[in-house]
Structure formats: C-alpha cells, structure tokens
Design a protein around this motif. Sequence first.
Motif, PDB file in Angstrom:
ATOM      1  N   VAL A   6     -61.569 -38.532   8.216  1.00 34.21           N
ATOM      2  CA  VAL A   6     -61.092 -38.599   6.824  1.00 34.21           C
ATOM      3  C   VAL A   6     -60.584 -40.002   6.506  1.00 34.21           C
ATOM      4  CG1 VAL A   6     -59.269 -37.806   5.242  1.00 34.21           C
ATOM      5  CG2 VAL A   6     -60.524 -36.144   6.656  1.00 34.21           C
ATOM      6  N   PHE A  14     -64.360 -39.938  -0.168  1.00 37.09           N
ATOM      7  CA  PHE A  14     -63.094 -39.194  -0.145  1.00 37.09           C
ATOM      8  C   PHE A  14     -62.938 -38.391  -1.436  1.00 37.09           C
ATOM      9  CE2 PHE A  14     -58.498 -38.780  -0.712  1.00 37.09           C
ATOM     10  CZ  PHE A  14     -57.999 -38.552   0.564  1.00 37.09           C
ATOM     11  N   PHE A  18     -62.741 -34.369  -1.594  1.00 41.63           N
ATOM     12  CA  PHE A  18     -61.457 -33.716  -1.915  1.00 41.63           C
ATOM     13  C   PHE A  18     -61.194 -33.630  -3.429  1.00 41.63           C
ATOM     14  CE2 PHE A  18     -60.631 -35.683   2.341  1.00 41.63           C
ATOM     15  CZ  PHE A  18     -60.530 -34.498   3.046  1.00 41.63           C
ATOM     16  N   VAL A  21     -59.908 -30.211  -4.615  1.00 43.70           N
ATOM     17  CA  VAL A  21     -58.863 -29.417  -3.932  1.00 43.70           C
ATOM     18  C   VAL A  21     -57.779 -29.061  -4.952  1.00 43.70           C
ATOM     19  CG1 VAL A  21     -59.341 -30.338  -1.615  1.00 43.70           C
ATOM     20  CG2 VAL A  21     -57.490 -31.347  -2.991  1.00 43.70           C
ATOM     21  N   ALA A  29     -56.965 -36.633  -5.848  1.00 39.35           N
ATOM     22  CA  ALA A  29     -57.497 -37.142  -4.580  1.00 39.35           C
ATOM     23  C   ALA A  29     -57.698 -38.658  -4.657  1.00 39.35           C
ATOM     24  CB  ALA A  29     -58.821 -36.454  -4.242  1.00 39.35           C
ATOM     25  N   TRP A  33     -55.849 -41.431  -2.021  1.00 40.43           N
ATOM     26  CA  TRP A  33     -56.601 -42.312  -1.101  1.00 40.43           C
ATOM     27  C   TRP A  33     -55.816 -43.584  -0.811  1.00 40.43           C
ATOM     28  CZ3 TRP A  33     -59.006 -47.212  -1.278  1.00 40.43           C
ATOM     29  CH2 TRP A  33     -59.965 -47.461  -0.279  1.00 40.43           C
ATOM     30  N   GLU A  45     -51.901 -33.326   3.088  1.00 41.21           N
ATOM     31  CA  GLU A  45     -51.444 -32.285   2.149  1.00 41.21           C
ATOM     32  C   GLU A  45     -50.111 -32.691   1.505  1.00 41.21           C
ATOM     33  OE1 GLU A  45     -50.831 -28.482   4.016  1.00 41.21           O
ATOM     34  OE2 GLU A  45     -49.851 -27.664   2.229  1.00 41.21           O
ATOM     35  N   ILE A  48     -50.587 -35.237  -1.245  1.00 37.39           N
ATOM     36  CA  ILE A  48     -51.107 -34.623  -2.486  1.00 37.39           C
ATOM     37  C   ILE A  48     -49.967 -33.913  -3.215  1.00 37.39           C
ATOM     38  CG2 ILE A  48     -52.665 -32.867  -3.415  1.00 37.39           C
ATOM     39  CD1 ILE A  48     -54.583 -33.528  -1.082  1.00 37.39           C
ATOM     40  N   LEU A 158     -54.657 -25.523  -2.890  1.00 37.85           N
ATOM     41  CA  LEU A 158     -55.141 -26.792  -2.316  1.00 37.85           C
ATOM     42  C   LEU A 158     -54.987 -26.792  -0.799  1.00 37.85           C
ATOM     43  CD1 LEU A 158     -52.980 -29.304  -1.403  1.00 37.85           C
ATOM     44  CD2 LEU A 158     -52.431 -29.151  -3.821  1.00 37.85           C
ATOM     45  N   ARG A 161     -58.009 -24.939   0.431  1.00 32.66           N
ATOM     46  CA  ARG A 161     -59.233 -25.745   0.226  1.00 32.66           C
ATOM     47  C   ARG A 161     -59.282 -26.904   1.222  1.00 32.66           C
ATOM     48  NH1 ARG A 161     -60.123 -25.808  -6.458  1.00 32.66           N
ATOM     49  NH2 ARG A 161     -60.412 -23.543  -6.648  1.00 32.66           N
ATOM     50  N   LEU A 162     -58.140 -27.519   1.492  1.00 32.64           N
ATOM     51  CA  LEU A 162     -58.099 -28.589   2.503  1.00 32.64           C
ATOM     52  C   LEU A 162     -58.475 -28.054   3.878  1.00 32.64           C
ATOM     53  CD1 LEU A 162     -54.826 -30.590   1.709  1.00 32.64           C
ATOM     54  CD2 LEU A 162     -57.167 -31.494   1.644  1.00 32.64           C
ATOM     55  N   LEU A 165     -61.979 -27.919   4.726  1.00 38.21           N
ATOM     56  CA  LEU A 165     -62.689 -29.203   4.782  1.00 38.21           C
ATOM     57  C   LEU A 165     -62.329 -30.050   6.000  1.00 38.21           C
ATOM     58  CD1 LEU A 165     -62.306 -30.173   1.003  1.00 38.21           C
ATOM     59  CD2 LEU A 165     -64.431 -29.493   2.150  1.00 38.21           C
TER      60      LEU A 165
END
Lengths: 174, 174
Positions: A6, A14, A18, A21, A29, A33, A45, A48, A158, A161-162, A165
């Motif tokens: 990642v 990226f 993401f 998410v 996202a 970054w 996480e 975010i 989220l 969802r993370l 991934l």
Amino acid sequence: MDISAVNALPYEDFVNLFGNVVEKCPLVAAAVWTKRPFVSLSLLEAAINEFIDALPEAGKEGILRCHPDLAGRDLQSGTLSPDSREEQARAGMDALSSAEASRVARLNEEYKQRFGFPFVICVRLNDKANIVRELSERCLNTRAAESARGIEEVKKILRLRLQALVLPDAPHKL
Amino acid sequence: MDISAVNALPYEDFVNLFGNVVEKCPLVAAAVWTKRPFVSLSLLEAAINEFIDALPEAGKEGILRCHPDLAGRDLQSGTLSPDSREEQARAGMDALSSAEASRVARLNEEYKQRFGFPFVICVRLNDKANIVRELSERCLNTRAAESARGIEEVKKILRLRLQALVLPDAPHKL
C-alpha cells in the motif's frame, strides 16, 4: 496486498483502490495519501478517521449525503456502487417484500425530510429486521445525534471495506 | 436554472447537479448544501470556496489528486469526466502532435514525481501553448506554492462550471 505494498502505491493507484472506502468520496483517500507511509492497516484506518473527524459539521453531513438510500432508487435502477450493491444484497435489502419495501421507502423519506441526509448504517453488521427497526427508531433522534451516529456507521463501513482490500496487520511478536 | 430554483433542490438533485463542479469531489457540493439558501450564485460560489479553504493541507492536495492528467491516460482511454473531456478538447489537448504529446507526458510525470499531485490548470482560460509553458514553468515551484496555485485553478474551473449550470445574478437595481 499488505501495508508495505500500500505504501508503495502512486497516488493514482491508491485513490483507485481506496477511493470508495468512504462511499463516493475519493477525496478522503486522496487526502490521506499525503500521510503515508502507514505503519499498519490500523494506522491507515486511523488516518482516514482523523481526516473525517477534522471536517466541519457540513462536511460530515456531506459525507452522509454521498450515500445512497437503503433499498432505494439506486438499488432498483442498478446504479449503486459495487460495494453498496454487494453490502445491501448480503443483508437482503434487494429482496424485500412489497410491504417491507413500502415501509422502508416511507421511513427513508421521513428520515431525509427530517435531517437533510440519508439514513446510513453498516448493513454488513446488521440483518434486515434490525436495519428496519434502526431506521424507524433513528427517525426520532435529533439532527446532531444522527449526524454523529451516521459518521460512526461510515467508520464501520470503511473498516470492513479496508479489510477486504488490505491484509490484516501481523500480530506483535511477544 | 436561477438561484431560487437551486435553493429549492433536495440534496440528491443538488449533488447530482453540482457534484462535479470540483472534479470527482461530490463531497464538496454535498457539504455546501447545508449552507443553503444562497442569496446569489456568487454566494454559492463563495460557500464552495470557503469549504475548500477550510480543508487541511492534505485535503487540498486530495482535491488536486482527484483531477486527471492533462492529455493523459483518461483522455486517451475515454474515461475523463464529461466536464474535463469538453474542457480539454476545447483547448486542443486532444489533438497534440506526437512531439507535443510526448513532451506533455514527460512534464506531467516530472510534475507528479516532484509534488505528489497532478498539474491542475483551468484549460478554458488558457490556450495550448500557454498550458504547456505553464506546465513546464510550474514544475520548478515549491510544493506549497503549487498546492496553493492548483487550488486557485480549481476555483477558476468551478466558477466556470457553475456559470454553465446557474443563470447569472441579476444586476443590482440602482
């Protein structure tokens, strides 16, 4: 993909990976970054969540407004994001009886009229009966309480969802 | 549509209409809906700018990262947003000579490597020669200067996109 992979992603990859998410908010996202490298999935996480928490109240409501209605127009017309479609289907929201569908549609409208944003719930952590009960009960809350509650649910969504991934963090060595 | 019709829109229609005035950032329009009613188009624009200005630096960089490269992969593969496609085509970015296309691709890469976000410019206010010159010159700036400059360009782009959607404010009566 593990967290070091990642961290090696250019921003375009990226954001592609993401960008949903947080439903329909690739900006989140794309902003996070900047904070790489992430030591762990948990810290990605956390970054975010921190970005979301730092938004003004209107920004948090904006995140909620980027979510589709549960069992709503987007589900019926096939325009849900792939993430939402899978999540809603798994909870049975695509297979409501006609009476259930009417009740949910009426409650969704009542909720949106009252708060100016849609009812958001992490459907993966709830079954159909629970979702409909929550929708009915949460209509009675205050706007501030529901905005905060909606954002809590966004964070649950989220996280899942993370996890779909990125590989889980290795347990700390003892 | 005039501003009073804008003020009457439910959030879903508002987000559908204005969701791309900031490229791929429906969150911005969705947040600003909270601030309605807007006395004028100028004040709608001001509310959007204010939301952007209040973002942390990472959020501003995030907005830039939601933009496609000029004359880049998305243009070639047909995956630009309709707004971007029209804007890039109008400036001739879809009809570069092979030498121009190579130069722009190289400069885009250099810019992204240096800053971690793409070169953003309001192509409607610039011709092709000017765009390429700006891209070449702005590669030499600092990251902070380019982030600020990119956000200035985002604001020019959103002003023109808004003007294409909402009737101009009536002049003040004397």
